[in-house]
Design an enzyme around this catalytic site. Structure first.
Site, PDB file in Angstrom:
ATOM      1  N   ARG A 180       0.706  -1.176   0.043  1.00  0.00           N
ATOM      2  CA  ARG A 180      -0.121   0.013   0.026  1.00  0.00           C
ATOM      3  C   ARG A 180       0.944   1.333   0.045  1.00  0.00           C
ATOM      4  O   ARG A 180       1.282   1.774   1.070  1.00  0.00           O
ATOM      5  CB  ARG A 180      -0.957  -0.173   1.100  1.00  0.00           C
ATOM      6  CG  ARG A 180      -2.113   1.251   1.167  1.00  0.00           C
ATOM      7  CD  ARG A 180      -2.611   1.228   2.428  1.00  0.00           C
ATOM      8  NE  ARG A 180      -1.964   2.158   3.346  1.00  0.00           N
ATOM      9  CZ  ARG A 180      -1.815   2.163   4.669  1.00  0.00           C
ATOM     10  NH1 ARG A 180      -2.552   1.133   5.393  1.00  0.00           N
ATOM     11  NH2 ARG A 180      -1.138   3.074   5.461  1.00  0.00           N
ATOM     12  N   HIS A 201      -3.685   5.029   4.138  1.00  0.00           N
ATOM     13  CA  HIS A 201      -4.923   4.236   4.272  1.00  0.00           C
ATOM     14  C   HIS A 201      -6.104   4.837   3.899  1.00  0.00           C
ATOM     15  O   HIS A 201      -7.052   4.476   2.947  1.00  0.00           O
ATOM     16  CB  HIS A 201      -5.303   3.680   5.984  1.00  0.00           C
ATOM     17  CG  HIS A 201      -6.642   3.004   6.053  1.00  0.00           C
ATOM     18  ND1 HIS A 201      -6.732   1.794   5.723  1.00  0.00           N
ATOM     19  CD2 HIS A 201      -7.776   3.590   6.603  1.00  0.00           C
ATOM     20  CE1 HIS A 201      -8.060   1.484   5.673  1.00  0.00           C
ATOM     21  NE2 HIS A 201      -8.335   2.583   6.481  1.00  0.00           N
ATOM     22  N   TYR A 237       3.880   6.163  10.940  1.00  0.00           N
ATOM     23  CA  TYR A 237       4.170   4.659  11.470  1.00  0.00           C
ATOM     24  C   TYR A 237       4.907   3.956  10.596  1.00  0.00           C
ATOM     25  O   TYR A 237       5.341   2.737  10.746  1.00  0.00           O
ATOM     26  CB  TYR A 237       2.904   3.960  11.953  1.00  0.00           C
ATOM     27  CG  TYR A 237       1.815   4.026  10.870  1.00  0.00           C
ATOM     28  CD1 TYR A 237       1.993   3.165   9.704  1.00  0.00           C
ATOM     29  CD2 TYR A 237       0.822   4.819  10.559  1.00  0.00           C
ATOM     30  CE1 TYR A 237       0.951   3.014   8.539  1.00  0.00           C
ATOM     31  CE2 TYR A 237      -0.179   4.778   9.720  1.00  0.00           C
ATOM     32  CZ  TYR A 237       0.069   3.924   8.658  1.00  0.00           C
ATOM     33  OH  TYR A 237      -1.107   3.897   7.801  1.00  0.00           O
TER      34      TYR A 237
END
Length: 448
Positions: free
Chosen positions: A322, A326, A335
């Site tokens: 990815r 998100h 993160y």
């Protein structure tokens, strides 16, 4: 009160009673009984105590199927799928349009023109490769990054924009759904719902319905997309169990992109990915390089054949990354290192990989690439401008097509309450007056 027997039973009677429970003479399995009469298994008997922790012999990891490498060259011994230039060009063009569409809609959200958006950066091969391998009327139950499946089937940019802007021309939910929650009955694409993994057991049910329908039995399958994070939900196991035991022609496509929002896959499971779970349910399983569109196409096409011919479930795990956040509510650099993302974009871009494959065959050129990008940007921008100028649905549409059958009492009460408030504030309170002007009919349809 417990009473004891005053007269003892004869010894012969007691012996007969015992034999009826456990006194049967033991029947030892002969040479032809390798399974030792196990009550519910054909597992062979062994005298060696052995624990195992892998579905592959020797404790090895499940291999990942790949056709072309990062430079677009077929691997030694790889069987390149039989696709012609026309199909290859269509696949590539559909892959290219996804990041362009994502760029524009992501920026529109950042400008406050739409309220939410989710991209599919880095997963273009997994989405378009699978879409190309399915029949146009296979039932698709998606998560939220599979807009490319709809576009492959002809959904169009206008419908994408109308849904994201919630205009009165929104064919998905008439403005009642948040952006990227697409759906199309005509294109056999079930409307997306926000709760995670709910589509997985639903897909097993859809597959079973297809199996029971004489007109579609042996012709179509249900296809459900989900991320590896959704596979941690109980609904994943419920869907797999249902589709494997009924059984039903349901294809489970797990997009293992490395993250469940901020949780890396290394913290989501200890086993060998999602593919390791398939054999536990007796399901045909394959792991495929999700950045290799030809591998995805081949794997999903074969998975579909197995699904339909055997009427059973199949699990496909696509290994990808990815690249984007998100959603527009997420900052993934909180993160994961920015360098990690940039390296993945540079080293293993699925669009670049397939473009190099096409260029090596003389099916594509840099000039064509520039022209394609320009055309798609123009078409997407035109659809955006059109959608932004359109009014929102009539207020009465808020209450329609929410439930099937007779309208429930609570919706009737809510409609009457809104009517009362419109009469009280609609012509006098400026915030309401301004909001009503955004809707087709300015709320008058509800007062009629």
């Amino acid at each position: 009160m417990i009473r004891t027997l005053r007269t003892p039973l004869p010894t012969s009677t007691l012996l007969r009673a015992c034999r009826g429970v456990a006194g049967t003479t033991a029947q030892l399995p002969g040479p032809g009984h390798a399974h030792g009469h196990l009550p519910s298994s054909t597992s062979p008997i062994t005298s060696k105590l052995h624990f195992f922790n892998s579905v592959i012999d020797g404790g090895k990891q499940i291999p990942t199927y790949r056709v072309i490498d990062g430079a677009g060259q077929p691997l030694q011994g790889a069987l390149v799928p039989d696709i012609d230039e026309a199909l290859a060009r269509r696949i590539y063009e559909n892959m290219v349009q996804l990041p362009i569409l994502d760029d524009i809609l992501y920026n529109l959200q950042r400008q406050g023109r739409i309220v939410f958006y989710m991209t599919s950066y880095g997963e273009e091969a997994a989405i378009i490769g699978s879409a190309a391998a399915l029949a146009h009327d296979d039932e698709v139950l998606a998560q939220y990054r599979e807009s490319g499946v709809l576009l492959w089937r002809g959904f169009g940019y206008d419908n994408i924009m109308n849904q994201c802007f919630g205009t009165h021309l929104d064919t998905c939910g008439k403005g009642k759904q948040m952006p990227v929650h697409y759906g199309s009955k005509e294109l056999h694409y079930h409307t997306i719902s926000s709760p995670l993994a709910t589509q997985i057991p639903q897909a097993a049910g859809v597959g079973y319905a297809l199996k029971r329908d004489p007109a579609r039995r042996g012709k179509n399958c249900a296809v459900v997309y989900f991320g590896e994070g959704a596979a941690s939900e109980g609904d994943f196991h419920a869907g797999m169990l249902l589709a494997s035991t009924i059984p039903s022609p349901t294809m489970f496509i797990a997009r293992n992109n490395g993250f469940a929002i901020s949780t890396p896959s290394s913290e989501q499971y200890y086993g060998d990915g999602i593919a390791a779970r398939g054999p536990g349910y007796g399901i045909h399983t394959v792991r495929v390089d999700g950045n290799d569109v030809l591998a995805v196409y081949s794997a999903v096409r074969e998975a579909r054949r197995l699904c339909i011919e055997e009427g059973r479930a199949v699990l496909v795990e696509t290994m990808t990354y990815r690249v984007g956040h998100h959603s527009t509510s997420d900052d993934s650099f909180a993160y994961r290192p920015r360098k990690e993302v940039e390296d993945r974009k540079r080293l293993d871009n699925p669009i670049v990989r397939f473009r190099l494959f096409m260029e090596a065959r003389g099916w594509w050129s840099k000039d064509e690439d520039a022209a394609l990008t320009k055309r798609i940007k123009g078409e997407v921008m035109a659809a955006y401008k059109k959608a932004e100028s359109l009014p929102k649905p009539e207020l009465k549409e808020m209450f329609t097509e929410v439930y099937g059958g007779e309208e429930p009492w609570n919706l009737k009460e809510q409609r009457e309450e809104l009517k009362r408030l419109l009469k009280k504030y609609g012509d006098s309170w400026e915030p309401w007056k301004a909001e009503l002007k955004k809707h087709k009919g300015e709320g008058k349809d509800l007062l009629e």
